[in-house]
Scaffold this active site. Structure first.
Site, PDB file in Angstrom:
ATOM      1  CD  GLU A 114       6.048 -26.369 -36.095  1.00  0.00           C
ATOM      2  OE1 GLU A 114       4.864 -26.114 -36.404  1.00  0.00           O
ATOM      3  OE2 GLU A 114       6.456 -27.495 -35.780  1.00  0.00           O
ATOM      4  CE  LYS A 116      -1.670 -20.549 -31.585  1.00  0.00           C
ATOM      5  NZ  LYS A 116      -2.774 -20.075 -32.382  1.00  0.00           N
ATOM      6  CG  ASP A 118      -4.469 -15.268 -36.631  1.00  0.00           C
ATOM      7  OD1 ASP A 118      -5.200 -16.175 -36.184  1.00  0.00           O
ATOM      8  OD2 ASP A 118      -4.696 -14.067 -36.474  1.00  0.00           O
ATOM      9  CE1 TYR A 223      -0.697 -27.814 -37.080  1.00  0.00           C
ATOM     10  CE2 TYR A 223      -0.449 -25.838 -38.405  1.00  0.00           C
ATOM     11  CZ  TYR A 223      -1.215 -26.638 -37.586  1.00  0.00           C
ATOM     12  OH  TYR A 223      -2.499 -26.277 -37.294  1.00  0.00           O
ATOM     13  CE  LYS A 318      -2.892 -16.432 -29.230  1.00  0.00           C
ATOM     14  NZ  LYS A 318      -4.097 -17.140 -28.909  1.00  0.00           N
ATOM     15  CB  CYS A 412     -22.221  13.236 -53.518  1.00  0.00           C
ATOM     16  SG  CYS A 412     -20.453  13.420 -53.784  1.00  0.00           S
ATOM     17  CB  CYS A 415     -21.127  16.673 -56.800  1.00  0.00           C
ATOM     18  SG  CYS A 415     -21.942  15.075 -56.794  1.00  0.00           S
ATOM     19  CB  CYS A 430     -21.429   9.987 -55.845  1.00  0.00           C
ATOM     20  SG  CYS A 430     -21.660  11.439 -56.874  1.00  0.00           S
ATOM     21  CB  CYS A 435     -19.019  13.546 -58.597  1.00  0.00           C
ATOM     22  SG  CYS A 435     -18.435  13.653 -56.900  1.00  0.00           S
TER      23      CYS A 435
HETATM   24  S1  IVH Z   1       0.296 -27.704 -33.606  1.00  0.00           S
HETATM   25  C1  IVH Z   1      -2.084 -30.517 -30.766  1.00  0.00           C
HETATM   26  N1  IVH Z   1       1.544 -25.860 -35.008  1.00  0.00           N
HETATM   27  O1  IVH Z   1      -3.151 -22.995 -33.536  1.00  0.00           O
HETATM   28  C2  IVH Z   1      -1.537 -29.253 -31.282  1.00  0.00           C
HETATM   29  N2  IVH Z   1      -0.731 -25.500 -34.452  1.00  0.00           N
HETATM   30  O2  IVH Z   1      -4.327 -22.391 -30.916  1.00  0.00           O
HETATM   31  C3  IVH Z   1      -1.758 -29.134 -32.729  1.00  0.00           C
HETATM   32  N3  IVH Z   1      -1.671 -23.420 -35.341  1.00  0.00           N
HETATM   33  O3  IVH Z   1      -5.430 -25.644 -33.409  1.00  0.00           O
HETATM   34  C4  IVH Z   1      -1.417 -27.813 -33.237  1.00  0.00           C
HETATM   35  N4  IVH Z   1       0.167 -22.731 -36.358  1.00  0.00           N
HETATM   36  O4  IVH Z   1      -4.897 -24.616 -35.746  1.00  0.00           O
HETATM   37  C5  IVH Z   1       0.388 -26.224 -34.413  1.00  0.00           C
HETATM   38  N5  IVH Z   1       2.759 -24.347 -36.259  1.00  0.00           N
HETATM   39  C6  IVH Z   1       1.621 -24.706 -35.681  1.00  0.00           C
HETATM   40  C7  IVH Z   1       0.444 -23.907 -35.763  1.00  0.00           C
HETATM   41  C8  IVH Z   1      -0.711 -24.340 -35.118  1.00  0.00           C
HETATM   42  C9  IVH Z   1      -1.109 -22.465 -36.101  1.00  0.00           C
HETATM   43  C10 IVH Z   1      -3.082 -23.400 -34.881  1.00  0.00           C
HETATM   44  C11 IVH Z   1      -3.767 -24.747 -34.931  1.00  0.00           C
HETATM   45  C12 IVH Z   1      -4.196 -25.008 -33.501  1.00  0.00           C
HETATM   46  C13 IVH Z   1      -4.250 -23.626 -32.946  1.00  0.00           C
HETATM   47  C14 IVH Z   1      -4.156 -23.648 -31.441  1.00  0.00           C
END
Ligand code: IVH
Length: 674
Positions: A114, A116, A118, A223, A318, A412, A415, A430, A435
């Site tokens: 999946e 990740k 942010d 998730y 990552k 400014c 002007c 300003c 201006c």
């Molecule tokens: S599973 C026990 N799935 O990333 C593991 N986490 O760096 C539970 N996060 O604390 C997390 N997307 O807040 C999971 N598809 C995803 C995610 C995800 C973002 C975050 C989550 C976690 C952090 C870890």
């Protein structure tokens, strides 16, 4: 109406609204117009007002409710919210697979992968299908109760598709587009901007007043299921035994889940997925910082277990940071259309995520002071929201000994008038109405695509016009002759004539775009359209009062005040007069929609048209009284298909909805104008 009748209608309305929320936010397949949806909401609110004891916390009217909190209560998570082990290379991902296959004594393992996201991890609990509580991750054991704030997240279901009791986990985040809009709004209003979508989400989630959170466009994707009360599952549903089934169950319950998860039959497929998203991350509407890899079979989760910090059955791959190092050459300040002065770092050009960047906004004095960016500093730059470059940090170890903190100018740069902080604003402004820098920005905005759309009038020309004294504001544009323009540097007779033609054509844009082009504070495109639709003519704006404006839907006190102030100013009234004298259309074009072919028609546009941009077609449809809809459903009247149409065309054909090509569509509109 008696109470029993009210109870029944309220329940029906709630079901209908929940269904439309689900269609819109989760399935991305709305079936009704915003107006029809609003009507349902209004009716529900009306009934609830008449019978207040029938209000329940999960009612769709209760998303933004409750008074500001003093602080957040502490919540103990039912099971700890763990973190993930990180891998920074594909070799580490392969090593992870080898390690757990050895532990499990398995030939190959299936994985679910999946994006990740942010954002910020949250846990949600539902009792018999009703949203009861939501908490932040906190230290993993104890989180903060942010239920009121989470209720404001429109994609979070307040009632599930089945009366199940469960605790689910997911990520709260902000879409890049929403983040950019929020920051633009804040910058314009002189408020501090957020460094990235994640910070904006964190700020919103930790607001003590849910009404403030409601103005920040948060979103959520789920998730995992941390707890599920088996007896509450409806007949025929079964307890998931794999992560793939978890994703399916979440969706069936009505939760938003990412559509980009994938079941991989072995680690090779996982590696391919990682590789693909590393390159395509910018195509997603939200920021991701990697890929999460999870063993599919949940019985293996139990066998593998967790360390104190993270599970052994999952790994976060990552992405390498999209960052670069550069040296600040100078700090400039830019004066915007409303006089807001924005500092800007100019650094040696560097390659970042495929483009060359050399400048990053430092937003305002407070931000600049906090980052303490100085000329000569070596800085780490990255793209926020994958689009906007920002300075992440200064390498203090490399700072020249003689460097000095940057001081914001007191006057400014354009002007020379003194800069001030209005009210409590962080921004410096300003406030000189004459201006030239503001005049230039004002002209550029007036001529911009979504305003009066004057092709060829960009920043360079606007500056020449102002400097030469040919035009100080929009009012001067329409009397310009090509001979006058041809005298400007780098402007031949031919481009001068083209420009006059473009200016001329813009007279007919209509009130909505004109209002937007005037750059009145707090009047964006949507508000300008609303104003034009309700008031119909510029005269109504010239005589409007704050009260009369506030009586219009969606116009708040701040906007009303700003509009009245704008039209009270002598120079603005003069400009409007000048524009009207020069034949600029002062009425709303939508007035022509009475009896138009597109009145009350819902239209979907797909593919590229050869003669019109997407914006232009949409504008045209609106001008003719139609509504533009983004997805094809049974309620759509017809689809306009250009070159390389996508799945929308297929869907329209499936549903038997008429499809018009560009020519037929335009002829239809022309036939009407004739
Ligand atoms: S599973 C026990 N799935 O990333 C593991 N986490 O760096 C539970 N996060 O604390 C997390 N997307 O807040 C999971 N598809 C995803 C995610 C995800 C973002 C975050 C989550 C976690 C952090 C870890």
């Amino acid at each position: 109406m008696n109470e029993a009748e009210a109870r029944l209608e309220i329940e029906q309305l709630r079901r209908a609204i929940e269904r439309h929320d689900h269609l819109y936010y989760v399935l991305n397949r709305p079936e009704i117009t915003d107006e029809a949806y609003d009507a349902l909401m209004r009716r529900l609110a009306e009934l609830e007002q008449a019978f207040p004891h029938l209000i329940t916390p999960e009612s769709p009217t209760q998303r933004v409710g409750g008074a500001p909190a003093e602080g957040f209560a502490t919540v103990q998570h039912r099971t700890p919210m763990l973190s993930l082990n990180n891998a920074f290379s594909l070799e580490e991902v392969e090593a992870f697979d080898a390690r757990i296959r050895r532990l499990l004594d398995a030939e190959t393992l299936e994985y679910v992968v999946e994006p990740k996201i942010d954002g910020l991890g949250v846990s949600l609990s539902y009792e018999r299908g009703i949203f009861r509580q939501g908490a932040t991750r906190g230290d993993g054991e104890l989180g903060e109760d942010v239920t009121g704030n989470l209720r404001t997240v429109r994609s979070l279901p307040l009632r599930l598709q089945a009366p199940v009791s469960c605790e689910v986990r997911g990520e709260v985040f902000m879409r890049k587009e929403d983040f950019a809009r929020l920051n633009a709004r804040r910058e314009e209003a002189g408020e501090a901007v957020f460094a990235n979508p994640r910070n904006a989400s964190a700020g919103a989630l930790r607001q003590l007043d849910p009404r403030v959170t409601a103005t920040r466009p948060l979103d959520i994707l789920l998730y995992s299921i941390a707890f599920l009360e088996e007896d509450t599952l409806p007949e025929g549903w079964s307890v998931p035994t794999t992560q793939a089934q978890v994703m399916e169950l979440l969706r069936a319950l009505g939760f938003p889940t990412t559509q980009h998860w994938q079941l991989c039959s072995d680690i090779e497929a996982v590696l391919a997925y990682c590789d693909r998203w590393q390159n395509e991350r910018s195509a997603l509407p939200f920021e991701i910082d990697g890929v999460v890899i999870k063993v599919n079979d949940l019985s293996y989760h139990e066998r593998l277990g967790s360390t104190a910090r993270s599970p052994r059955w999952a790994l976060a791959f990552k992405f390498p940071a999209q960052q670069a190092i550069s040296v600040v050459q100078r700090i400039e300040v830019n004066v915007g259309r409303t006089g807001v002065v924005t500092p800007l770092a100019v650094f040696e050009p560097v390659q970042l995520a495929g483009t060359t960047v050399s400048r990053a906004s430092l937003h305002n004095e407070a931000y600049l002071r906090e980052k303490d960016v100085r000329v000569g500093d070596t800085v780490v730059v990255q793209k926020a929201g994958d689009i906007i470059p920002e300075i992440v940090s200064v390498r203090l170890d490399l700072r020249p000994a003689d460097s000095e903190p940057y001081r914001m100018p007191t006057h400014c740069p354009d002007c020379g008038s003194e800069l001030v902080h209005l009210d409590e604003e962080v921004a410096l402004r300003c406030v000189n109405r004459n201006c030239p820098a503001q005049a230039v920005e004002g002209l550029v905005h007036f001529a911009s695509r979504n305003a009066m759309d004057i092709e060829g009038l960009g920043p360079a020309l606007a500056e020449q016009l102002v400097k030469s004294g040919l035009a100080r504001g929009p009012g001067d544009l329409y009397s310009l002759t090509w001979e006058q323009l041809a005298q400007l540097e780098r402007m031949g007779p031919k481009s001068a004539k083209n420009l006059v033609r473009a200016i001329d054509a813009s007279r007919q844009r209509g009130l909505a775009r004109l209002l937007y082009g005037l750059g009145i504070r707090h009047v964006g495109e949507g508000t300008a359209r609303d104003l034009a639709a309700h008031l119909g003519h510029m005269d109504a704006l010239l005589s409007a009062t704050e009260e009369s404006l506030q009586a219009l839907p969606d116009i708040g006190p701040r906007t009303a005040q700003s509009i009245v102030e704008f039209f009270a100013r002598h120079e603005n009234r003069k400009m409007i007069e000048q524009l009207a004298e020069q034949g600029v259309l002062m009425s709303a074009v939508a007035e022509q929609t009475q009896g138009s072919v597109l009145t009350d028609k819902r239209v979907v546009v797909t593919g590229t048209l050869s003669s019109l941009s997407r914006k232009q077609v949409e504008e045209l449809i609106r001008q003719h009284g139609g509504t533009v809809t983004s997805s094809v459903s049974r309620n759509v009247d017809f689809v306009v298909a250009g070159a390389s149409p996508g799945s929308k065309l297929t869907r329209a054909q499936e549903l038997g909805i008429p499809v018009l090509d560009e020519e037929t569509f335009l002829n239809m509109l022309r036939g009407e104008n004739a």
